[in-house]
Design a protein around this motif. Structure first.
Motif, short mmCIF file in Angstrom:
data_model
loop_
_atom_site.label_atom_id
_atom_site.label_comp_id
_atom_site.label_asym_id
_atom_site.label_seq_id
_atom_site.Cartn_x
_atom_site.Cartn_y
_atom_site.Cartn_z
N GLY A 191 5.93 6.43 3.13
CA GLY A 191 4.50 6.24 2.69
C GLY A 191 4.64 4.61 2.04
N GLN A 192 5.24 3.06 2.54
CA GLN A 192 4.97 2.30 1.72
C GLN A 192 4.77 1.05 2.85
N HIS A 193 3.70 0.13 2.47
CA HIS A 193 3.62 -0.81 3.89
C HIS A 193 3.32 -2.66 2.91
N HIS B 17 14.68 -8.66 -11.99
CA HIS B 17 15.70 -7.28 -12.30
C HIS B 17 14.49 -5.63 -11.93
N GLU B 18 15.08 -4.73 -11.54
CA GLU B 18 14.93 -3.95 -11.77
C GLU B 18 15.31 -3.06 -12.43
N ILE B 19 14.87 -1.98 -13.42
CA ILE B 19 15.96 -1.08 -14.11
C ILE B 19 14.91 0.16 -14.40
N VAL C 137 5.39 -1.08 -16.02
CA VAL C 137 6.36 -0.70 -15.65
C VAL C 137 5.95 0.22 -13.95
N ASN C 138 7.22 0.69 -12.81
CA ASN C 138 6.88 0.47 -11.92
C ASN C 138 5.91 2.21 -11.90
N GLU C 139 7.30 3.38 -12.08
CA GLU C 139 6.39 4.68 -11.72
C GLU C 139 7.84 5.64 -12.11
N ILE C 140 7.38 6.84 -12.68
CA ILE C 140 7.92 7.49 -13.46
C ILE C 140 8.29 9.07 -12.79
N ILE D 248 -3.03 0.89 -4.07
CA ILE D 248 -2.81 -0.96 -3.47
C ILE D 248 -2.20 -1.81 -4.59
N GLU D 249 -0.55 -2.36 -4.31
CA GLU D 249 -0.35 -3.18 -5.90
C GLU D 249 0.04 -4.39 -4.92
N SER D 250 -0.11 -5.27 -6.30
CA SER D 250 0.61 -6.50 -5.77
C SER D 250 2.04 -6.42 -5.96
N VAL D 251 2.53 -7.63 -5.03
CA VAL D 251 4.15 -7.28 -4.95
C VAL D 251 3.93 -8.22 -5.57
N VAL D 252 5.19 -7.51 -7.01
CA VAL D 252 5.78 -8.30 -7.62
C VAL D 252 7.11 -8.95 -7.54
N ASP D 253 7.16 -10.39 -7.99
CA ASP D 253 7.95 -10.64 -8.28
C ASP D 253 8.92 -10.79 -9.62
N ASN E 299 16.16 -1.72 1.40
CA ASN E 299 15.06 -0.57 2.16
C ASN E 299 14.22 -0.05 1.50
N HIS E 300 13.91 0.08 -0.09
CA HIS E 300 12.54 0.23 -0.72
C HIS E 300 13.56 1.89 -1.31
N ILE E 301 15.38 1.75 -0.84
CA ILE E 301 16.37 2.94 -1.37
C ILE E 301 16.94 2.58 -2.40
N VAL F 203 0.90 -1.01 0.10
CA VAL F 203 0.61 0.35 0.57
C VAL F 203 0.74 1.07 -0.27
N LYS F 204 0.54 2.18 -1.25
CA LYS F 204 1.42 2.88 -0.99
C LYS F 204 0.66 5.06 -1.40
N THR F 205 0.71 5.59 -0.19
CA THR F 205 0.33 6.84 -0.24
C THR F 205 0.57 7.49 -1.38
P1 AMP Z 1 8.99 3.26 -5.37
O1 AMP Z 1 8.52 4.22 -4.31
O2 AMP Z 1 7.44 2.93 -5.99
O3 AMP Z 1 9.31 3.02 -6.25
O4 AMP Z 1 8.85 2.07 -4.15
C1 AMP Z 1 10.21 1.85 -3.75
C2 AMP Z 1 11.11 -0.38 -4.49
O5 AMP Z 1 10.38 -0.66 -3.33
C3 AMP Z 1 10.61 0.03 -5.87
O6 AMP Z 1 11.90 -0.14 -6.52
C4 AMP Z 1 10.84 -1.99 -5.42
O7 AMP Z 1 12.01 -2.12 -4.95
C5 AMP Z 1 9.84 -1.86 -4.02
N1 AMP Z 1 8.71 -2.30 -4.09
C6 AMP Z 1 7.67 -0.84 -5.31
N2 AMP Z 1 6.61 -1.25 -5.00
C7 AMP Z 1 6.57 -3.04 -5.46
C8 AMP Z 1 5.64 -4.21 -6.25
N3 AMP Z 1 4.54 -3.55 -6.84
N4 AMP Z 1 6.28 -4.98 -5.75
C9 AMP Z 1 7.73 -5.31 -5.84
N5 AMP Z 1 8.69 -4.50 -4.91
C10 AMP Z 1 8.01 -2.77 -4.94
#
Ligand code: AMP
Length: 379
Positions: free
Chosen positions: A157-159, A189-191, A266-269, A181-186, A215-217, A146-148
């Motif tokens: 703001g992510q839990h 790589h992250e690119i 796409v995760n984010e821009i 709310i996002e499913s955790v992606v399996d 730790n998400h950073i 869950v992300k604000t």
């Molecule tokens: P974000 O601020 O959305 O870029 O999230 C920071 C980091 O948290 C990402 O680069 C991932 O490592 C992890 N993360 C965020 N969302 C997800 C997701 N839906 N599934 C798996 N890992 C995630």
């Protein structure tokens, strides 16, 4: 309004962190003046700018006064309000435009923008209340994150939610704010793709860069990403589409997950130069900050050719200072290692203080070199 802003003119930067600092250093090298505005003093950007203005981002009078003193305005902090961008745009060109900022600074809007246009995104639901959160958790597959919706970066703001019953607790933790709310992606790589669009639609990119988070950073970036070329090309293509769909002028970063079954999501821009592109300073003919400057000023984009086969970047967080001043001498004794520090006075845990870059003959070599350099910092 002047479309092309030539050397000698003044660039206004809203925000005053390390991104503004590295932009300002490039701008000054090319003969521009730089003004920066943020609530802080003695900031990373302010230290290398011609003028540092201290004001709140919602002080529209201060923003207007600031705009009157510059020839073009950009931002390095994406949470500047669109009111501020609009107030400035009445007086000077603002690049990228406030409309791009508006979409990308709020996760729910950004996800909607991408999903509506058919981009592949992480399965998600939106929630504006506890009830909607409960419904959303039932819609996406668990575990979920869950992300604000607003003002989130670096995992703030992510839990993670493993069971629907955790919804109440997480709604409290995020402060009862709009969320996605996002499913955790399996992912394997992250690119990220850092790309630029010029005033006349010209396109440039740095290929796919591989990112490792802790730790998400962001912890480490490696370029080029160690993924199949076809996927890297597809990611570049998607980033190009994003630039076009936003009618964007400047540098932006699109972050992707590569799923275990080999798809891109796409995760984010990020509507600005990005942490994963810091290695372009040492590895490419035109780095992401000079590219941002060129785009914002309406100049031709520079070549993104690289000087070296591979590069890696390791972030230096405040935690490195826990045992006293890091051992810079030991790290810098390694050939091919470069140090970048942002001039932040206080080293708090989790705070981005600087980074190291290593260039080498292969990605694996660059990665081990930069890891070794960072390891040597601890006395
Ligand atoms: P974000 O601020 O959305 O870029 O999230 C920071 C980091 O948290 C990402 O680069 C991932 O490592 C992890 N993360 C965020 N969302 C997800 C997701 N839906 N599934 C798996 N890992 C995630």
């Amino acid at each position: 309004m002047n479309r092309i802003v030539l050397p000698g003119a003044t660039i206004g930067v809203l925000g005053s962190g390390q991104l503004g600092r590295m932009l300002a250093l490039e701008a000054r090298r090319m003969g521009y003046r730089v003004h920066t505005l943020s609530p802080g003093v003695d900031t990373p950007t302010g230290q290398v700018a011609d003028l540092e203005v201290s004001a709140e981002y919602d002080d529209l009078e201060a923003i207007r006064a600031f705009a009157r003193g510059v020839d073009v305005m950009t931002f390095e902090f994406e949470n500047v309000s669109t009111d501020a961008a609009d107030a400035a745009a009445e007086l000077v060109p603002v690049r990228p435009a406030g409309s791009a900022l508006h979409i990308t600074q709020q996760r729910a809007r950004e996800k909607g923008f991408l999903a509506d246009r058919g981009y592949p995104v992480t399965p998600f639901a939106k929630a504006q209340s506890l009830d909607e959160l409960a419904v959303g958790l039932g819609l996406v597959s668990l575990p979920a994150i869950v992300k604000t919706a607003a003002f989130g970066y670096d995992g703030k703001g992510q839990h993670r939610v493993d069971r629907i019953e955790d919804g109440d607790r997480v709604w409290g933790l995020i402060g009862h704010q709009e969320a996605i709310i996002e499913s955790v992606v399996d992912f394997t790589h992250e690119i990220s793709v850092i790309a630029a669009r010029g005033l006349d639609g010209e396109f440039a990119h740095y290929g796919a860069i591989e990112n490792i988070h802790h730790n998400h950073i962001l912890d480490l970036s490696v370029s080029p990403a160690r993924i199949p070329q076809g996927l890297a090309d597809e990611a570049v293509h998607l980033a190009h589409r994003v630039l076009e769909d936003l009618g964007y002028v400047g540098v932006l970063c699109v972050e992707f997950f590569v799923t275990r079954d080999g798809r891109l999501l796409v995760n984010e821009i990020a509507p600005r130069p990005h942490n994963s592109g810091h290695l372009t300073i040492d590895a490419h003919v035109t780095c992401q900050f000079e590219q941002q400057l060129r785009a914002v000023c309406g100049l031709p984009l520079g070549t993104t050719a690289s000087h070296v086969p591979a590069a890696a970047m390791a972030n230096l967080l405040g935690d490195e200072w826990a045992g006293g001043e890091p051992d810079w001498v030991a790290a810098l004794a390694l050939p091919g290692v470069k140090l970048h520090l942002y001039g932040k006075v206080e080293a708090r845990p989790g705070r981005k203080m600087g980074h190291l870059t290593a260039t080498a003959a292969s990605q694996d070599e660059a990665e081990s070199l930069v890891r070794e350099a960072r390891r040597l910092l601890a006395r």
